[in-house]
Design a protein around this motif. Structure first.
Motif, PDB file in Angstrom:
ATOM      1  N   GLY A 128      23.318 -47.881 -21.509  1.00 23.90           N
ATOM      2  CA  GLY A 128      23.396 -48.931 -20.497  1.00 23.90           C
ATOM      3  C   GLY A 128      24.212 -48.558 -19.284  1.00 23.90           C
ATOM      4  N   THR A 129      24.383 -49.542 -18.428  1.00 28.33           N
ATOM      5  CA  THR A 129      25.154 -49.395 -17.193  1.00 28.33           C
ATOM      6  C   THR A 129      26.514 -50.061 -17.398  1.00 28.33           C
ATOM      7  OG1 THR A 129      24.198 -51.454 -16.385  1.00 28.33           O
ATOM      8  CG2 THR A 129      23.047 -49.430 -15.779  1.00 28.33           C
ATOM      9  N   HIS A 130      27.124 -50.510 -16.302  1.00 28.55           N
ATOM     10  CA  HIS A 130      28.403 -51.242 -16.376  1.00 28.55           C
ATOM     11  C   HIS A 130      28.291 -52.468 -17.288  1.00 28.55           C
ATOM     12  CE1 HIS A 130      28.589 -49.027 -12.599  1.00 28.55           C
ATOM     13  NE2 HIS A 130      29.904 -49.111 -12.653  1.00 28.55           N
ATOM     14  N   ALA A 131      27.061 -52.912 -17.552  1.00 30.73           N
ATOM     15  CA  ALA A 131      26.847 -54.075 -18.429  1.00 30.73           C
ATOM     16  C   ALA A 131      27.495 -53.863 -19.792  1.00 30.73           C
ATOM     17  CB  ALA A 131      25.350 -54.329 -18.601  1.00 30.73           C
ATOM     18  N   LEU A 132      27.685 -52.604 -20.182  1.00 34.63           N
ATOM     19  CA  LEU A 132      28.258 -52.280 -21.494  1.00 34.63           C
ATOM     20  C   LEU A 132      29.717 -52.700 -21.632  1.00 34.63           C
ATOM     21  CD1 LEU A 132      26.844 -48.650 -21.865  1.00 34.63           C
ATOM     22  CD2 LEU A 132      26.095 -50.638 -23.176  1.00 34.63           C
ATOM     23  N   ILE A 133      30.430 -52.779 -20.500  1.00 35.23           N
ATOM     24  CA  ILE A 133      31.873 -53.032 -20.613  1.00 35.23           C
ATOM     25  C   ILE A 133      32.231 -54.524 -20.545  1.00 35.23           C
ATOM     26  CG2 ILE A 133      32.548 -50.745 -19.766  1.00 35.23           C
ATOM     27  CD1 ILE A 133      33.074 -51.910 -17.037  1.00 35.23           C
ATOM     28  N   GLN A 134      31.212 -55.387 -20.532  1.00 33.86           N
ATOM     29  CA  GLN A 134      31.494 -56.825 -20.515  1.00 33.86           C
ATOM     30  C   GLN A 134      32.047 -57.277 -21.863  1.00 33.86           C
ATOM     31  OE1 GLN A 134      28.084 -58.929 -19.006  1.00 33.86           O
ATOM     32  NE2 GLN A 134      28.065 -57.749 -17.111  1.00 33.86           N
ATOM     33  N   LYS A 135      32.821 -58.358 -21.827  1.00 33.66           N
ATOM     34  CA  LYS A 135      33.564 -58.820 -23.012  1.00 33.66           C
ATOM     35  C   LYS A 135      32.683 -59.137 -24.209  1.00 33.66           C
ATOM     36  CE  LYS A 135      37.893 -60.627 -21.124  1.00 33.66           C
ATOM     37  NZ  LYS A 135      38.669 -61.838 -20.799  1.00 33.66           N
ATOM     38  N   ASP A 136      31.468 -59.656 -23.956  1.00 34.66           N
ATOM     39  CA  ASP A 136      30.635 -60.093 -25.086  1.00 34.66           C
ATOM     40  C   ASP A 136      29.914 -58.939 -25.794  1.00 34.66           C
ATOM     41  OD1 ASP A 136      28.965 -59.572 -22.966  1.00 34.66           O
ATOM     42  OD2 ASP A 136      27.706 -61.355 -23.231  1.00 34.66           O
ATOM     43  N   VAL A 137      30.117 -57.713 -25.330  1.00 35.11           N
ATOM     44  CA  VAL A 137      29.481 -56.551 -25.979  1.00 35.11           C
ATOM     45  C   VAL A 137      30.393 -56.058 -27.105  1.00 35.11           C
ATOM     46  CG1 VAL A 137      28.577 -54.216 -25.654  1.00 35.11           C
ATOM     47  CG2 VAL A 137      28.336 -55.904 -23.820  1.00 35.11           C
ATOM     48  N   GLU A 138      29.973 -56.314 -28.351  1.00 35.81           N
ATOM     49  CA  GLU A 138      30.783 -55.940 -29.522  1.00 35.81           C
ATOM     50  C   GLU A 138      29.982 -55.032 -30.448  1.00 35.81           C
ATOM     51  OE1 GLU A 138      33.130 -59.178 -31.408  1.00 35.81           O
ATOM     52  OE2 GLU A 138      32.129 -60.438 -29.903  1.00 35.81           O
ATOM     53  N   PHE A 139      30.616 -53.956 -30.875  1.00 37.50           N
ATOM     54  CA  PHE A 139      29.968 -52.994 -31.769  1.00 37.50           C
ATOM     55  C   PHE A 139      30.388 -53.255 -33.216  1.00 37.50           C
ATOM     56  CE2 PHE A 139      29.842 -51.017 -27.664  1.00 37.50           C
ATOM     57  CZ  PHE A 139      28.676 -50.262 -27.654  1.00 37.50           C
ATOM     58  N   HIS A 140      29.533 -52.826 -34.138  1.00 32.75           N
ATOM     59  CA  HIS A 140      29.858 -52.930 -35.561  1.00 32.75           C
ATOM     60  C   HIS A 140      30.844 -51.829 -35.952  1.00 32.75           C
ATOM     61  CE1 HIS A 140      29.340 -53.695 -39.804  1.00 32.75           C
ATOM     62  NE2 HIS A 140      28.974 -52.438 -40.004  1.00 32.75           N
ATOM     63  N   ARG A 141      30.544 -50.590 -35.518  1.00 32.62           N
ATOM     64  CA  ARG A 141      31.413 -49.465 -35.857  1.00 32.62           C
ATOM     65  C   ARG A 141      31.201 -48.332 -34.847  1.00 32.62           C
ATOM     66  NH1 ARG A 141      31.633 -45.423 -40.890  1.00 32.62           N
ATOM     67  NH2 ARG A 141      33.882 -45.192 -41.063  1.00 32.62           N
ATOM     68  N   LEU A 142      31.783 -48.502 -33.681  1.00 31.86           N
ATOM     69  CA  LEU A 142      31.593 -47.526 -32.603  1.00 31.86           C
ATOM     70  C   LEU A 142      32.413 -46.266 -32.866  1.00 31.86           C
ATOM     71  CD1 LEU A 142      30.406 -46.803 -29.814  1.00 31.86           C
ATOM     72  CD2 LEU A 142      32.368 -47.967 -28.771  1.00 31.86           C
ATOM     73  N   GLY A 143      31.725 -45.112 -32.874  1.00 33.90           N
ATOM     74  CA  GLY A 143      32.427 -43.863 -33.164  1.00 33.90           C
ATOM     75  C   GLY A 143      32.251 -42.777 -32.124  1.00 33.90           C
ATOM     76  N   MET A 144      31.295 -42.972 -31.164  1.00 32.95           N
ATOM     77  CA  MET A 144      31.047 -41.943 -30.151  1.00 32.95           C
ATOM     78  C   MET A 144      30.741 -42.610 -28.808  1.00 32.95           C
ATOM     79  SD  MET A 144      30.767 -38.623 -29.528  1.00 32.95           S
ATOM     80  CE  MET A 144      30.643 -37.916 -31.179  1.00 32.95           C
ATOM     81  N   VAL A 145      31.531 -42.253 -27.802  1.00 37.03           N
ATOM     82  CA  VAL A 145      31.340 -42.807 -26.454  1.00 37.03           C
ATOM     83  C   VAL A 145      30.992 -41.670 -25.496  1.00 37.03           C
ATOM     84  CG1 VAL A 145      32.466 -43.965 -24.515  1.00 37.03           C
ATOM     85  CG2 VAL A 145      32.929 -44.731 -26.849  1.00 37.03           C
ATOM     86  N   VAL A 146      29.827 -41.774 -24.862  1.00 35.75           N
ATOM     87  CA  VAL A 146      29.391 -40.767 -23.881  1.00 35.75           C
ATOM     88  C   VAL A 146      29.290 -41.436 -22.516  1.00 35.75           C
ATOM     89  CG1 VAL A 146      27.593 -39.101 -23.245  1.00 35.75           C
ATOM     90  CG2 VAL A 146      28.031 -39.584 -25.669  1.00 35.75           C
ATOM     91  N   THR A 147      29.901 -40.833 -21.514  1.00 35.62           N
ATOM     92  CA  THR A 147      29.797 -41.346 -20.148  1.00 35.62           C
ATOM     93  C   THR A 147      29.180 -40.277 -19.260  1.00 35.62           C
ATOM     94  OG1 THR A 147      31.859 -42.580 -20.501  1.00 35.62           O
ATOM     95  CG2 THR A 147      31.052 -42.460 -18.259  1.00 35.62           C
ATOM     96  N   ASP A 148      28.048 -40.618 -18.626  1.00 40.05           N
ATOM     97  CA  ASP A 148      27.398 -39.669 -17.720  1.00 40.05           C
ATOM     98  C   ASP A 148      27.868 -39.933 -16.300  1.00 40.05           C
ATOM     99  OD1 ASP A 148      25.794 -37.611 -16.885  1.00 40.05           O
ATOM    100  OD2 ASP A 148      23.967 -38.801 -16.815  1.00 40.05           O
ATOM    101  N   GLU A 149      27.907 -38.877 -15.486  1.00 42.37           N
ATOM    102  CA  GLU A 149      28.410 -38.987 -14.106  1.00 42.37           C
ATOM    103  C   GLU A 149      29.744 -39.730 -14.142  1.00 42.37           C
ATOM    104  OE1 GLU A 149      27.083 -37.544 -11.464  1.00 42.37           O
ATOM    105  OE2 GLU A 149      25.414 -36.750 -12.596  1.00 42.37           O
ATOM    106  N   GLN A 150      30.642 -39.235 -14.991  1.00 46.71           N
ATOM    107  CA  GLN A 150      31.871 -39.970 -15.287  1.00 46.71           C
ATOM    108  C   GLN A 150      32.721 -40.281 -14.058  1.00 46.71           C
ATOM    109  OE1 GLN A 150      35.290 -38.699 -15.438  1.00 46.71           O
ATOM    110  NE2 GLN A 150      34.611 -36.919 -14.280  1.00 46.71           N
ATOM    111  N   HIS A 151      32.611 -39.451 -13.005  1.00 47.93           N
ATOM    112  CA  HIS A 151      33.408 -39.679 -11.787  1.00 47.93           C
ATOM    113  C   HIS A 151      32.964 -40.926 -11.035  1.00 47.93           C
ATOM    114  CE1 HIS A 151      29.906 -37.239 -10.801  1.00 47.93           C
ATOM    115  NE2 HIS A 151      29.925 -37.843  -9.619  1.00 47.93           N
TER     116      HIS A 151
END
Length: 219
Positions: A128-151
């Motif tokens: 996803g886009t910035h939509a992923l960082i909204q408060k209502d986005v909850e994971f069951h068991r998040l273990g890997m975070v990848v950010t593309d074009e991180q800058h």
């Protein structure tokens, strides 16, 4: 840590219609070494456009899911998120890994449905886009975070996504050609991998500065 017991990428790479480049193989080894260690992975992967960073991200997400975790991949634009979604779906679906996308344009019902499945653990990889960082986005068991074009994201935005998991491993990717020595100063908190080979037949990317009168031709 040592949460990763399954670290075999052969099944993931066996269906590819091409062979990974030596540069990609080198980065796979860096990631596996990180996941074997007692420390959380915090790695920057730098490679030119077309060098195959998405396959590297796919490998990291594959290993996370096969070890019982969920993965997430954040991109700065909806077009890029869509591209990653289709690529990851194509590569990961044959391994019984469910991939979904979360973006601003989703209808309320669709979004609610997707968030419920994510929280229940029915979605393995979310793109996803910035939509992923909204408060209502909850994971069951998040273990890997990848950010593309991180800058293209702020420090707080990246931190916000990471905080949705219990100390997840982190992979950030960039095509911005920063020489390794400079990168080690700027990104002193990250280990650095460079994909230094392009796939066969891939043309070299040449950057140009053009005048305004060439706008139509550029488009």
């Amino acid at each position: 840590k040592n949460r990763f017991e399954f670290l075999d990428l052969k099944p993931c790479l066996s269906n590819l219609p091409f062979s990974p480049t030596p540069g990609q193989v080198k980065v796979f080894k860096d990631i596996i070494k990180d996941l074997q260690s007692a420390y959380i992975m915090n790695r920057l992967v730098q490679g030119d456009v077309g060098s195959g960073k998405t396959l590297v991200a796919c490998a990291a997400l594959y290993l996370a899911v096969k070890n019982g975790f969920q993965g997430v991949m954040m991109a700065p634009t909806e077009i890029l998120a869509e591209q990653h979604y289709h690529t990851l779906k194509q590569l990961l679906n044959p391994h019984n890994i469910t991939v979904e996308i979360l973006k601003g344009g989703l209808g309320r019902k669709d979004r609610k449905n997707r968030l419920a499945k994510l929280k229940n653990g029915d979605i393995d990889v979310l793109v996803g886009t910035h939509a992923l960082i909204q408060k209502d986005v909850e994971f069951h068991r998040l273990g890997m975070v990848v950010t593309d074009e991180q800058h293209r994201f702020g420090v707080k935005q990246r931190e916000n996504l990471v905080s949705k998991g219990q100390y997840p491993d982190v992979l950030v990717m960039s095509a911005t050609p920063i020489p390794r020595t400079v990168a080690m100063v700027i990104y002193s908190d990250l280990d650095i991998s460079v994909i230094d080979t392009l796939p066969e037949g891939r043309q070299k990317v040449e950057p140009y500065v053009v005048q305004n009168y060439m706008r139509k031709r550029v488009y």
